[in-house]
Design an enzyme around this catalytic site. Structure first.
Site: not given
Lengths: 193, 193
Positions: B147, B74, B13
């Site tokens: 996260d 991501e 992430d």
């Protein structure tokens, strides 16, 4: 590494398909000399992780060969939600990373700062900036492709402006001539020799 | 490296201040096991080139220790012209670069793909996704900070979806249950044991 009497700057115009790299030596009197200019290309059909690895290898190679004192990267703005803006931002991240891993300081400059530093006019068109780069460096023609000339403009901008946008506290310049005016004068003197 | 009977995925992430990293093993029956989860932090006051170098070192360390087969990141969108979006894009570029330099394939997945893969619903809220991640991996609580949980969601999404958005030609799944439904069923079975 270049002698400490000159500042050697690597400028990077970040991009996935064409990443411009330009190295200049700038003396205390602000006269500038071309050291290296080129473009790192990557295939648009290759996987993104391999494209970024190719760009990283290219930038590392320029640093290893020419030993700049500092790396200056054009600052990317997300004006449109396009795939290419994200790719450009990823390439800029890679350029900044290689600087950090090489123990070099890095700075970013906005397109307006670069145009203003080179031509004295923040809204100058790209062609005008590129022609000024050729004159400042006493080149017979504008380096091709445009990304190569842009990388030189970023390097010159950094040498003349100083710290870049990441250090807003940098002292302002007080000389009566703008760097661009001074460069013009220098280029004209050189042309008359 | 994990046995080839399971797929070991590193999910990232991306972020400058907190970069989530999560490693999962996913078996052929799609059951998943937590291998590693953490967050790489960098000081917001440090120079950008040093922050990116820290993130790169952190990701390299996770790869060296846990030997994933693939890296899933991501996908970043520039919805707003904010400084943080550009920082996130730069961090994602670094994550993809480290994958490439480690000889690993990489893929990106959109937030909607991740939510849909984990909960069966592309507009699920973040909290719902994080709670599903904890259930799927049979954890007593949602990994903190968020996260870290998000990185695990990205890794699970990749294992269940396959190739990611960079390979639009990937074969569609034909099983009657969605991956989320299957995971729920697996998690419920595990809870009854």
């Amino acid at each position: 590494m270049a002698s400490r009497s000159v500042l050697r700057v690597l400028g990077v115009d970040p991009g996935l398909t064409r990443c411009g790299v330009g190295v200049v030596d700038v003396a205390a009197d602000r006269s500038a000399t071309l050291v290296h200019v080129g473009v790192i290309r990557s295939d648009a059909h290759a996987p993104i992780e391999q494209r970024l690895a190719l760009i990283a290898a290219g930038i590392r190679s320029v640093i290893d060969t020419h030993r700049p004192h500092v790396v200056a990267v054009e600052r990317v703005f997300a004006q449109h939600n396009t795939h290419s803006v994200m790719g450009t931002a990823q390439a800029s991240g890679v350029a900044l990373l290689i600087a950090g891993e090489s123990g070099l300081p890095a700075a970013t400059h906005t397109p307006t700062e670069i145009k203003a530093a080179i031509t004295g006019y923040g809204a100058a068109d790209k062609r005008q900036v590129q022609q000024m780069v050729a004159r400042i460096l006493r080149l017979d023609a504008v380096p091709q492709p445009a990304d190569a000339a842009d990388a030189l403009a970023i390097a010159l901008c950094h040498a003349w402006r100083g710290e870049g946008t990441t250090s807003p506290g940098a002292a302002p310049r007080t000389a009566s001539m703008t760097p661009a005016q001074r460069a013009w004068a220098g280029a004209e003197r050189a042309a008359r020799r």
